[in-house]
Design an enzyme around this catalytic site. Structure first.
Site, mmCIF file in Angstrom:
data_model
loop_
_atom_site.group_PDB
_atom_site.id
_atom_site.type_symbol
_atom_site.label_atom_id
_atom_site.label_comp_id
_atom_site.label_asym_id
_atom_site.label_seq_id
_atom_site.Cartn_x
_atom_site.Cartn_y
_atom_site.Cartn_z
ATOM 1 N N GLU A 184 -62.739 9.553 -33.265
ATOM 2 C CA GLU A 184 -61.795 10.683 -33.309
ATOM 3 C C GLU A 184 -60.435 10.213 -33.831
ATOM 4 O O GLU A 184 -59.773 10.899 -34.610
ATOM 5 C CB GLU A 184 -61.668 11.274 -31.901
ATOM 6 C CG GLU A 184 -60.707 12.428 -31.751
ATOM 7 C CD GLU A 184 -61.150 13.692 -32.478
ATOM 8 O OE1 GLU A 184 -61.220 13.645 -33.717
ATOM 9 O OE2 GLU A 184 -61.394 14.700 -31.819
ATOM 10 N N THR A 202 -55.781 17.669 -38.901
ATOM 11 C CA THR A 202 -55.216 17.502 -37.561
ATOM 12 C C THR A 202 -53.987 16.606 -37.613
ATOM 13 O O THR A 202 -52.976 16.881 -36.960
ATOM 14 C CB THR A 202 -56.276 16.917 -36.614
ATOM 15 O OG1 THR A 202 -57.340 17.870 -36.532
ATOM 16 C CG2 THR A 202 -55.743 16.681 -35.218
HETATM 17 N N1 HSE Z 1 -55.508 18.445 -29.231
HETATM 18 C C1 HSE Z 1 -55.740 18.220 -30.625
HETATM 19 C C2 HSE Z 1 -54.599 18.832 -31.411
HETATM 20 C C3 HSE Z 1 -57.034 18.850 -31.013
HETATM 21 O O1 HSE Z 1 -54.300 19.991 -31.163
HETATM 22 O O2 HSE Z 1 -53.995 18.150 -32.239
HETATM 23 C C4 HSE Z 1 -57.340 18.753 -32.482
HETATM 24 O O3 HSE Z 1 -58.257 17.764 -32.740
#
Ligand code: HSE
Length: 306
Positions: free
Chosen positions: A128, A181
């Site tokens: 991730e 992201t």
């Molecule tokens: N919590 C993460 C974000 C989830 O909002 O950046 C996205 O992978």
């Protein structure tokens, strides 16, 4: 057993108020992966269908999490990974997590389950991190554990499984634009005003309470994000209109799914979730932006062998 085929589900992270800690698992969308145990040592990615992703294990999310687990366990065999990618990268419904979780879950099954779900999450975090340049487990945890999860800590990994009210359904709209992201994280401020922090943690607490008591009214009120959504919604065309229309058509709450561009709504009952889907479609049909929508029950099982 030398080969295994798995379904690795899409997930919704943050759930509005719980940036980086809350998430839930979807049912109707997910990747498929086939993992083979081989006598030749090492991790190889042998097939990728659906999207153009790197084959080199060190550059591939599924490969990186597999390598983390492989180095920790040092098994007397190797693994080949086939990825049938159905979740579009950059869609905001946990595409990278599905890959990162899938490889370690499949390898663990083929090795006779030496690791528990928390340990799988720990290795999957490495994959991730390759995708988003930060370690967060709010997509991984619901993919691996199923249902709603709260990531209390990532170092060490500590995941709390939350109950799923039985009539809860999710509606998703995915505008076909890509938001990385890492870029959606770079937008966010480093510090938060105390007043906003208070509002946010009161919502996280009340959302957790609502899930435990199946209180749909409190659940809806808690789906409020005063910290992240104001920045990220600017990247999502017509976000405010979608949110208003969804709430007007009966959704309990609505917010950005993960880092977007997908938008999720939660509703009580499938009928309401379908009404919400129609309302979302109506808004985007008037634009030039391609999109797709779906309704999903909450997947309480998570990743599974097919
Ligand atoms: N919590 C993460 C974000 C989830 O909002 O950046 C996205 O992978």
């Amino acid at each position: 057993m030398d080969s295994i085929k798995i379904f690795s589900p899409a997930t919704v992270a943050n759930v509005s108020c719980g940036f980086d800690v809350l998430g839930f698992c979807l049912d109707s969308v997910g990747d498929e992966m086939v993992i083979h145990k081989t006598s030749e040592k090492g991790i190889k990615i042998t097939k990728i269908e659906g999207y153009d992703l790197p084959y080199e294990a060190k550059k591939n999310v599924a490969g990186v999490s597999a390598l983390a687990m492989y180095e920790a366990l040092q098994p007397d065999c190797g693994f080949e990974i086939e990825i049938y990618k159905k979740i579009k990268p950059g869609s905001g419904i946990g595409s990278s997590s599905a890959s990162a979780a899938g490889s370690v879950y499949g390898m663990n099954e083929l090795l006779g389950r030496p690791l528990n779900k928390t340990e799988l999450t720990k290795h999957a975090l490495k994959g991730e991190a390759l995708a988003s340049q930060s370690e967060h487990a709010d997509n991984l945890a619901p993919a691996i554990f199923g249902g709603f999860t709260l990531v209390r800590s990532i170092n060490p990994v500590d995941v709390i499984e939350l109950p799923t009210p039985k009539d809860l359904f999710a509606t998703l709209i995915h505008p076909q634009i890509e938001i990385k992201t890492s870029e959606a994280r770079a937008l966010l401020p480093n510090s938060v005003e105390l007043k906003k922090a208070i509002a946010q943690w009161s919502n996280v607490g009340s959302l957790v309470h609502a899930l435990h008591t199946s209180n749909y009214d409190i659940l809806g009120k808690s789906l409020n994000d005063v910290i992240v959504e104001p920045y990220r919604k600017l990247l999502i065309p017509h976000f405010d209109t979608i949110k208003k229309t969804t709430l007007d058509s009966g959704a309990l709450g609505c917010g950005i799914s993960g880092s977007g561009p997908s938008i999720f709504a939660l509703s009580k009952g499938k009928e309401d979730a379908e009404k919400v889907e129609k309302a979302m479609k109506k808004v985007y049909s008037k634009t030039e932006i391609p999109f797709y929508t779906f309704v999903s029950k909450i997947n309480t099982e998570g990743i599974k062998v097919l």
